[in-house]
Design a protein around this motif. Structure first.
Motif, PDB file in Angstrom:
ATOM      1  N   ASN A   1     -13.417   1.518   2.016  1.00 40.45           N
ATOM      2  CA  ASN A   1     -14.231   2.227   1.074  1.00 40.45           C
ATOM      3  C   ASN A   1     -14.956   3.382   1.399  1.00 40.45           C
ATOM      4  O   ASN A   1     -16.087   3.268   2.000  1.00 40.45           O
ATOM      5  CB  ASN A   1     -15.207   1.090   0.168  1.00 40.45           C
ATOM      6  CG  ASN A   1     -15.883   1.732  -0.996  1.00 40.45           C
ATOM      7  OD1 ASN A   1     -16.249   2.831  -0.936  1.00 40.45           O
ATOM      8  ND2 ASN A   1     -15.585   1.125  -1.956  1.00 40.45           N
TER       9      ASN A   1
ATOM     10  N   CYS B   1     -10.386   4.556  -1.582  1.00 40.13           N
ATOM     11  CA  CYS B   1      -9.861   3.412  -0.649  1.00 40.13           C
ATOM     12  C   CYS B   1      -8.437   3.940  -0.235  1.00 40.13           C
ATOM     13  O   CYS B   1      -7.764   2.954   0.299  1.00 40.13           O
ATOM     14  CB  CYS B   1      -9.965   2.014  -1.315  1.00 40.13           C
ATOM     15  SG  CYS B   1     -11.437   1.563  -1.511  1.00 40.13           S
ATOM     16  N   GLY B   2      -8.018   5.029  -0.464  1.00 40.11           N
ATOM     17  CA  GLY B   2      -6.401   5.390  -0.061  1.00 40.11           C
ATOM     18  C   GLY B   2      -6.588   5.687   1.573  1.00 40.11           C
ATOM     19  O   GLY B   2      -7.614   5.894   2.245  1.00 40.11           O
TER      20      GLY B   2
ATOM     21  N   GLU C   1      -4.233  -0.447   1.630  1.00 45.59           N
ATOM     22  CA  GLU C   1      -4.882  -1.498   0.801  1.00 45.59           C
ATOM     23  C   GLU C   1      -4.002  -2.819   1.360  1.00 45.59           C
ATOM     24  O   GLU C   1      -2.882  -2.919   1.574  1.00 45.59           O
ATOM     25  CB  GLU C   1      -4.542  -1.238  -0.709  1.00 45.59           C
ATOM     26  CG  GLU C   1      -5.050  -2.349  -1.600  1.00 45.59           C
ATOM     27  CD  GLU C   1      -4.682  -2.064  -3.032  1.00 45.59           C
ATOM     28  OE1 GLU C   1      -5.252  -2.703  -3.945  1.00 45.59           O
ATOM     29  OE2 GLU C   1      -3.729  -1.306  -3.250  1.00 45.59           O
TER      30      GLU C   1
ATOM     31  N   TRP D   1      -3.534   7.141  -8.172  1.00 46.97           N
ATOM     32  CA  TRP D   1      -3.512   6.204  -7.019  1.00 46.97           C
ATOM     33  C   TRP D   1      -4.549   5.114  -7.319  1.00 46.97           C
ATOM     34  O   TRP D   1      -4.284   4.118  -6.889  1.00 46.97           O
ATOM     35  CB  TRP D   1      -3.720   6.752  -5.595  1.00 46.97           C
ATOM     36  CG  TRP D   1      -2.566   7.964  -5.767  1.00 46.97           C
ATOM     37  CD1 TRP D   1      -2.571   9.117  -5.908  1.00 46.97           C
ATOM     38  CD2 TRP D   1      -1.178   7.599  -5.272  1.00 46.97           C
ATOM     39  NE1 TRP D   1      -1.488   9.842  -5.571  1.00 46.97           N
ATOM     40  CE2 TRP D   1      -0.533   9.053  -5.189  1.00 46.97           C
ATOM     41  CE3 TRP D   1      -0.274   6.629  -5.077  1.00 46.97           C
ATOM     42  CZ2 TRP D   1       0.829   9.116  -5.101  1.00 46.97           C
ATOM     43  CZ3 TRP D   1       1.010   6.548  -4.740  1.00 46.97           C
ATOM     44  CH2 TRP D   1       1.553   7.858  -4.851  1.00 46.97           C
ATOM     45  N   GLU D   2      -5.687   5.434  -7.577  1.00 47.56           N
ATOM     46  CA  GLU D   2      -6.710   4.550  -7.819  1.00 47.56           C
ATOM     47  C   GLU D   2      -7.701   5.014  -9.062  1.00 47.56           C
ATOM     48  O   GLU D   2      -7.662   6.073  -9.566  1.00 47.56           O
ATOM     49  CB  GLU D   2      -7.564   4.734  -6.460  1.00 47.56           C
ATOM     50  CG  GLU D   2      -6.963   3.928  -5.321  1.00 47.56           C
ATOM     51  CD  GLU D   2      -8.048   4.071  -4.250  1.00 47.56           C
ATOM     52  OE1 GLU D   2      -9.137   4.188  -4.286  1.00 47.56           O
ATOM     53  OE2 GLU D   2      -7.366   4.113  -2.999  1.00 47.56           O
ATOM     54  N   ASN D   3      -8.795   4.005  -9.496  1.00 46.46           N
ATOM     55  CA  ASN D   3      -9.556   4.161 -10.533  1.00 46.46           C
ATOM     56  C   ASN D   3     -10.826   4.776  -9.884  1.00 46.46           C
ATOM     57  O   ASN D   3     -11.787   4.880 -10.874  1.00 46.46           O
ATOM     58  CB  ASN D   3      -9.624   2.994 -11.189  1.00 46.46           C
ATOM     59  CG  ASN D   3      -8.217   2.442 -12.094  1.00 46.46           C
ATOM     60  OD1 ASN D   3      -7.582   3.454 -12.346  1.00 46.46           O
ATOM     61  ND2 ASN D   3      -8.101   1.256 -11.928  1.00 46.46           N
ATOM     62  N   GLU D   4     -11.091   4.836  -8.525  1.00 48.14           N
ATOM     63  CA  GLU D   4     -12.350   5.435  -8.130  1.00 48.14           C
ATOM     64  C   GLU D   4     -11.958   6.344  -6.995  1.00 48.14           C
ATOM     65  O   GLU D   4     -11.157   6.175  -6.321  1.00 48.14           O
ATOM     66  CB  GLU D   4     -13.214   4.315  -7.655  1.00 48.14           C
ATOM     67  CG  GLU D   4     -14.602   4.518  -7.287  1.00 48.14           C
ATOM     68  CD  GLU D   4     -15.382   3.341  -6.809  1.00 48.14           C
ATOM     69  OE1 GLU D   4     -16.483   3.599  -6.081  1.00 48.14           O
ATOM     70  OE2 GLU D   4     -15.035   2.211  -7.039  1.00 48.14           O
TER      71      GLU D   4
ATOM     72  N   LYS E   1     -15.930   7.225 -11.156  1.00 43.46           N
ATOM     73  CA  LYS E   1     -14.877   6.200 -11.777  1.00 43.46           C
ATOM     74  C   LYS E   1     -14.076   6.836 -12.991  1.00 43.46           C
ATOM     75  O   LYS E   1     -14.586   7.802 -13.617  1.00 43.46           O
ATOM     76  CB  LYS E   1     -15.658   4.941 -11.880  1.00 43.46           C
ATOM     77  CG  LYS E   1     -16.373   4.095 -10.840  1.00 43.46           C
ATOM     78  CD  LYS E   1     -17.097   3.048 -11.318  1.00 43.46           C
ATOM     79  CE  LYS E   1     -17.421   2.100 -10.389  1.00 43.46           C
ATOM     80  NZ  LYS E   1     -17.936   0.900 -10.695  1.00 43.46           N
TER      81      LYS E   1
ATOM     82  N   PRO F   1      -8.838   9.797  -3.308  1.00 43.42           N
ATOM     83  CA  PRO F   1      -9.102   8.273  -3.604  1.00 43.42           C
ATOM     84  C   PRO F   1      -9.970   7.498  -2.811  1.00 43.42           C
ATOM     85  O   PRO F   1     -10.058   7.990  -1.733  1.00 43.42           O
ATOM     86  CB  PRO F   1      -7.758   7.719  -3.504  1.00 43.42           C
ATOM     87  CG  PRO F   1      -6.903   8.620  -3.779  1.00 43.42           C
ATOM     88  CD  PRO F   1      -7.362   9.916  -3.211  1.00 43.42           C
TER      89      PRO F   1
ATOM     90  N   ASN G   1      -8.343  -3.343   4.083  1.00 38.56           N
ATOM     91  CA  ASN G   1      -9.543  -3.688   3.414  1.00 38.56           C
ATOM     92  C   ASN G   1     -10.052  -4.986   3.435  1.00 38.56           C
ATOM     93  O   ASN G   1     -11.103  -5.335   2.675  1.00 38.56           O
ATOM     94  CB  ASN G   1      -8.984  -3.421   1.798  1.00 38.56           C
ATOM     95  CG  ASN G   1      -7.983  -4.549   1.205  1.00 38.56           C
ATOM     96  OD1 ASN G   1      -7.616  -5.219   1.867  1.00 38.56           O
ATOM     97  ND2 ASN G   1      -7.762  -4.201  -0.035  1.00 38.56           N
TER      98      ASN G   1
ATOM     99  N   SER H   1       0.847  -1.288  -0.167  1.00 39.76           N
ATOM    100  CA  SER H   1      -0.131   0.027  -0.005  1.00 39.76           C
ATOM    101  C   SER H   1       1.160   1.193   0.040  1.00 39.76           C
ATOM    102  O   SER H   1       2.128   1.144   0.286  1.00 39.76           O
ATOM    103  CB  SER H   1      -1.005  -0.054   1.239  1.00 39.76           C
ATOM    104  OG  SER H   1      -0.466   0.481   2.398  1.00 39.76           O
TER     105      SER H   1
END
Length: 351
Positions: A142, A187-188, A111, A213-216, A164, A185, A115, A11
Motif C-alpha cells: 500500500n 497498490c499497483g 496483488e 486499475w484501482e479505486n484508490e 478514493k 494506483p 499484499n 495481478s
C-alpha cells in the motif's frame, strides 16, 4: 529439495511473474532441486486429483512461459479461461502441492502475491515460503501506508495525497498538490496506470487511467531526477543500480522491453550520496519489517536530494532484473542468489 515456484495469479503483473518464476525454476534445477512452476490461480488439473510424485515430473507439469507483452494482461479473459470457475483464488490442487513441497518460492508480483494475503493463508496451512511475512507485505504494497511508515522513520518521500474513487476531484487547484504531479494506483506495480501530468487536462486523464486499475490512488509531487534502486538481503545492503530510460520514465514498457533502459551497477554517485541512499534502503526495510530481502526505489534530484518512492517485497527475479544485477556486482550469481533466498526463508521458519 522439492520446491514450488509460485507465479501467475490475477495481478496486472501476471506475465512478469511467469518470467520471474520460469527463470527461478530453471536456476533451482541447475542447483539440483526439483522445482515445479505453478500458476497459483489456474492450479494443476481441472479438479482435485492425485498429485503424488509430481516433483519427479517437475519440468513436465510446470507452466510453459512465452514472455511479457507490451501491455498488461487481460485479467477478465484469464478468469474466464479457468475451467472450474470456482470462487476460490487458489486453483485446483495448489494448496496440496504446496504442502508437499519443502518450501514455496514466491515468484508472484502485484496483488495477491505481494499484499500479504497468500502469505497469511500459507501461515494457516503450515506452508513455508520465501520473502516477507503477511504484515510487512501488506504495508509495503500500500503506497500510501508505506509512505507514512517511511516518513515516520525519517526517510524522505515525495509530498502527496491519496484519493478514493468515490471522492474524486478533477480540479487540481482544489487539492494540496500542484502540477506537474504523478498519479498512480495505490497498490499497483510495474508502473501500470502511472502517469506524469503536466496540465489540468492531463491530470483528469491521469485520474481516468489510474482509476481503471484501482479505486484508490496516490497523487505525488513530480520530482525530476535520476532513478535508482537498492537491494537489501537479510540486513546486508547491495550496490546501488541506476536506471536510465532511453525515452520517458521507467514505465511498464521500459521495464520489460529489451534495450529500453540503460542500467548501471554500481551506480556512478558521490561516496556520500551512495552511503546515504544505502542507509535509507536499510532503514526502509527495517521500518516496514522486511527481514529477508527487498528492493527500494529512489529518485535523486539535481541538488542530490534523495526521495524514497517505494519498497518492493518480491522484486523481479530474472538474471537481468535489478536485484540480481546488484547481487552479481558482489559476486553472487543468479542460481546461488535463488538458493540463498530459500536458505534464509528456511532459517526464518525455524524460529
Amino acid at each position: 529439495m522439492n520446491i514450488v515456484v509460485l507465479a501467475g495469479g490475477l495481478s496486472t503483473e501476471r506475465d512478469v511473474s511467469f518470467v520471474t518464476g520460469s527463470m527461478v525454476a530453471k536456476a533451482l534445477r541447475q542447483k539440483g532441486h526439483k522445482a515445479i512452476l505453478l500458476d497459483v490461480f489456474m492450479g494443476y488439473g481441472d479438479t482435485e486429483e492425485n498429485v503424488e510424485n509430481l516433483f519427479d515430473r517437475s519440468e513436465e507439469v510446470s507452466v510453459k512461459v512465452t514472455g511479457i507483452s507490451e501491455k498488461a494482461p487481460d485479467l477478465a479473459a484469464v478468469k474466464a479461461s479457468r475451467k472450474d470457475q470456482s470462487a476460490c483464488f487458489f486453483g485446483p490442487n495448489v494448496i496440496r502441492i504446496c504442502q508437499q513441497a519443502d518450501i514455496v518460492f514466491m515468484a508472484l508480483h502485484g496483488e495477491n502475491g505481494e499484499n500479504g494475503k497468500i502469505q497469511a493463508a500459507f501461515d494457516l496451512f503450515g506452508i513455508k515460503y520465501t520473502g516477507s511475512d503477511y504484515i510487512s507485505s501488506a504495508i509495503a504494497m500500500n503506497k500510501d501506508l508505506a509512505k507514512r511508515v517511511l516518513s515516520q522513520a525519517g526517510i524522505p518521500v515525495p509530498g502527496g495525497i491519496r484519493m478514493k474513487k468515490e471522492k474524486r476531484e478533477d480540479d487540481i487547484t482544489k487539492l494540496p498538490v500542484k502540477l506537474p504531479c504523478v498519479v498512480k494506483p495505490c497498490c499497483g506495480g510495474s508502473s501500470i496506470g502511472v502517469t506524469i501530468a503536466n496540465t489540468e487536462e492531463e491530470f483528469k486523464a491521469a485520474l481516468d487511467e489510474a482509476f481503471r486499475w484501482e479505486n484508490e490512488l496516490v497523487i505525488e509531487e513530480y520530482i525530476r531526477g535520476r532513478e535508482f534502486s537498492v537491494g537489501v538481503i537479510q540486513g546486508e545492503v547491495l550496490p546501488i543500480i541506476e536506471i536510465a530510460p532511453i525515452e520517458g520514465f521507467y514505465d511498464y514498457k521500459n521495464k520489460y522491453k529489451a534495450g529500453s533502459a540503460v542500467e548501471t551497477c554500481p551506480a556512478d554517485l558521490p561516496a556520500e550520496v551512495t552511503e546515504e541512499m544505502q542507509r535509507y534502503a536499510k532503514q526502509a526495510a527495517e521500518a516496514i519489517g522486511l527481514d529477508t530481502y527487498s528492493r527500494t526505489d529512489f529518485l535523486l534530484d539535481e541538488n542530490n536530494h534523495i526521495f524514497c518512492l517505494e519498497t518492493n517485497t518480491l522484486p523481479g527475479m530474472t538474471p537481468t532484473s535489478l536485484l540480481p544485477q546488484e547481487a552479481a556486482a558482489v559476486g553472487i550469481d543468479f542460481p546461488t542468489l535463488c538458493e540463498k533466498l530459500i536458505e534464509i526463508a528456511l532459517e526464518k521458519h525455524k524460529e
